[in-house]
Design an enzyme around this catalytic site. Structure first.
Site, PDB file in Angstrom:
ATOM      1  N   LYS A  63       0.853  -1.202   0.000  1.00  0.00           N
ATOM      2  CA  LYS A  63       0.000   0.000   0.000  1.00  0.00           C
ATOM      3  C   LYS A  63       0.886   1.248   0.000  1.00  0.00           C
ATOM      4  O   LYS A  63       1.923   1.277   0.680  1.00  0.00           O
ATOM      5  CB  LYS A  63      -0.895  -0.024   1.238  1.00  0.00           C
ATOM      6  CG  LYS A  63      -1.890   1.137   1.312  1.00  0.00           C
ATOM      7  CD  LYS A  63      -2.796   0.981   2.539  1.00  0.00           C
ATOM      8  CE  LYS A  63      -3.836   2.078   2.639  1.00  0.00           C
ATOM      9  NZ  LYS A  63      -4.736   1.906   3.807  1.00  0.00           N
ATOM     10  N   SER A 138      -9.666   1.791   2.995  1.00  0.00           N
ATOM     11  CA  SER A 138      -8.835   2.581   2.115  1.00  0.00           C
ATOM     12  C   SER A 138      -7.790   1.779   1.341  1.00  0.00           C
ATOM     13  O   SER A 138      -7.213   2.296   0.392  1.00  0.00           O
ATOM     14  CB  SER A 138      -8.129   3.657   2.947  1.00  0.00           C
ATOM     15  OG  SER A 138      -7.231   3.071   3.859  1.00  0.00           O
ATOM     16  N   SER A 162      -9.688  -0.602   7.123  1.00  0.00           N
ATOM     17  CA  SER A 162      -9.168  -0.438   5.761  1.00  0.00           C
ATOM     18  C   SER A 162      -8.519  -1.658   5.132  1.00  0.00           C
ATOM     19  O   SER A 162      -8.257  -1.660   3.937  1.00  0.00           O
ATOM     20  CB  SER A 162      -8.167   0.710   5.721  1.00  0.00           C
ATOM     21  OG  SER A 162      -8.878   1.905   5.609  1.00  0.00           O
TER      22      SER A 162
HETATM   23  N1  GLN Z   1     -12.885   3.996   6.578  1.00  0.00           N
HETATM   24  C1  GLN Z   1     -12.233   4.393   7.791  1.00  0.00           C
HETATM   25  C2  GLN Z   1     -11.850   5.851   7.703  1.00  0.00           C
HETATM   26  O1  GLN Z   1     -12.145   6.431   6.722  1.00  0.00           O
HETATM   27  C3  GLN Z   1     -11.045   3.529   8.058  1.00  0.00           C
HETATM   28  C4  GLN Z   1      -9.862   3.919   7.315  1.00  0.00           C
HETATM   29  C5  GLN Z   1      -8.668   3.066   7.631  1.00  0.00           C
HETATM   30  O2  GLN Z   1      -8.801   2.008   8.260  1.00  0.00           O
HETATM   31  N2  GLN Z   1      -7.511   3.551   7.247  1.00  0.00           N
HETATM   32  O3  GLN Z   1     -11.270   6.387   8.575  1.00  0.00           O
END
Ligand code: GLN
Length: 462
Positions: A63, A138, A162
């Site tokens: 990532k 994400s 994410s």
């Molecule tokens: N969807 C969550 C957020 O927007 C989690 C994001 C993540 O785990 N990096 O914060």
């Protein structure tokens, strides 16, 4: 792949080339921000000489918020578009020492903020199982790369879901380790008390193999844990079904698949019990207050001086700061910096931030109580299947609600895994989540293997 490499049926360079060809042929998925083909070929040639390493010659994607020395690390942001990482993250160092071949850096929501991968400066990622739909976020690029055979496995980061949410949407396995099980050194900080590096794989065994390599103590991360004993796994598990995770708002097809998974585990001899996690309704509110507060502090470093982008139109220092941040960050990141500075401001600190911290402690205590009588929890990973690109872009709250079953795990620092457990009538993958006690990755991985065997996967990409 390891077997094929071991038997000589293929070679590390051939495997790497095959993946690079697949990536090139499938650019429309937009899974990668940067492909490091030349570096991968050099690594594959070296891996061919060191066959006994645990991941020798296995092609892996990273990532783009995890650093790889000499390679841009954009975090999906214009702010870091041209920033070249000067060192390897601890997890990347471990992968390289295990013989893995790094294929490139995968697309993600800007600074890992999002649930659909649509907040990336480099454009959205397509769900390989359902083009026109989001891959989840994400770590959407990592999940799509794995589902689409553009990598054998991938690293993601999980602050509130994410790794697990994109795994569920793309029909692959996603492991979020216990807070402290994996070093965060070299993971660009979003919300430091919640962030953890995780693994995406097509099978539980693949996921476990990569996790075994990246886990472990690192003196460079003061929250990393030392010498964690591996507990034996009881043959018959008591699995809790938290009723708050099966309430209104859960898509009926997801409910059917996850309940069916629970029944399959019961038929295999495990015990199912109804449990309550009474503070679940406050999870999203507490999570978004805490993650925004921490993000607003962590992102203060992007000021046009220390890292990355600097606005061209600068009259004086403060307008340079202002313009750099206005132009370098996208909408969602700005929203979170504003929310975060607000909840930390002198007049509102107690009302919001301090209250959220108290709620966090109660959410963690709910899990501790539940784990007195059960070995793990089984829940849906997400309330719905992958939605259409653009569908929730104008409604941040609807987007935040996608994290309703995943964020509590980060607030409590627990390990959890999303495992494919079937498909909807429209053919979309569905994920079930298994949540364990701290450092019981072994137990949740082993139960996930049983789900894999008895219920089967849901990735449909050929
Ligand atoms: N969807 C969550 C957020 O927007 C989690 C994001 C993540 O785990 N990096 O914060």
């Amino acid at each position: 792949m390891a077997d094929a490499l071991g038997s000589g049926a293929t070679s590390a360079p051939a495997l790497t080339d095959a993946h690079l060809d697949r990536i090139a042929a499938r650019r429309d998925v937009n899974a990668y921000i940067n492909v490091t083909g030349e570096m991968a070929k050099v690594a594959a040639a070296t891996a061919a000489q060191s066959r006994d390493l645990p991941l020798a010659g296995i092609p892996i994607a990273i990532k783009d918020n995890i650093t790889v020395e000499g390679v841009p690390c954009t975090c999906g942001s214009r702010m870091l578009e041209h920033w070249i990482a000067p060192y390897d993250a601890a997890v990347v160092e471990r992968l390289k020492s295990a013989g893995a071949v790094i294929l490139g850096k995968t697309n993600c929501d800007e600074f890992a903020m999002g649930s659909s991968n649509e907040n990336s400066y480099f454009g959205p990622v397509q769900n390989p199982n359902a083009p026109g739909r989001v891959p989840g976020g994400s770590s959407g690029g990592s999940a799509a790369a794995v589902a689409d055979f553009q990598a054998a496995a991938a690293l993601g980061s999980d602050t509130g879901g994410s790794v697990r949410l994109p795994a569920a949407f793309c029909g692959v396995v996603g492991l979020k380790p216990t807070y402290g099980a994996v070093s965060r050194w070299g993971l660009v900080a979003f919300a430091s008390s919640l962030d953890q590096v995780g693994v995406l794989g097509r099978t539980v065994d693949d996921t476990r193999r990569v996790f075994e390599v990246i886990r472990g103590y690192d003196p460079k991360d003061s929250t990393s844990m030392r010498d964690i004993p591996v507990e034996p796994i009881p043959e018959t598990l008591t699995i809790g079904l938290p009723r708050e995770y099966y309430g209104d708002g859960l898509d009926p097809e997801v409910r059917r698949a996850v309940t069916g998974t629970a029944q399959a585990l019961q038929a295999a001899g495990h015990r199912l019990v109804d449990v309550s996690l009474p503070n679940s309704p406050y999870t999203i509110a507490a999570y978004y207050i805490i993650c925004c507060a921490e993000a607003s502090a962590n992102l203060a470093r992007y000021d046009g001086v220390k890292y990355g982008y600097r606005s061209a139109s600068t009259q004086d220092l403060s307008s340079m700061y202002g313009r750099t941040r206005s132009e370098g960050f996208g909408m969602e990141v700005k929203r979170r910096i504003l929310l975060g500075t607000y909840v930390l401001s002198a007049g509102y600190f107690d009302a919001y931030y301090a209250t959220a911290q108290k709620v966090r402690a109660r959410i963690a205590a709910d899990f501790t109580d539940a784990f007195k009588t059960i070995d793990c929890l089984l829940t849906p990973t997400a309330p719905t299947c992958a939605f259409k690109l653009g569908e929730k872009l104008d409604d941040p709250l609807a987007m935040y609600l996608m994290d309703i079953y995943t964020t509590s795990v980060n607030l409590a620092g627990l390990p959890a895994i999303s495992i494919p457990c079937g498909r909807s009538s429209a053919g979309l993958p569905i994920g079930a989540q298994i949540i364990g006690r701290p450092f019981e990755e072994n137990l949740i991985l082993s139960l996930a293997s049983e789900v894999e065997e008895r219920v089967g996967g849901s990735n449909n990409v050929s």
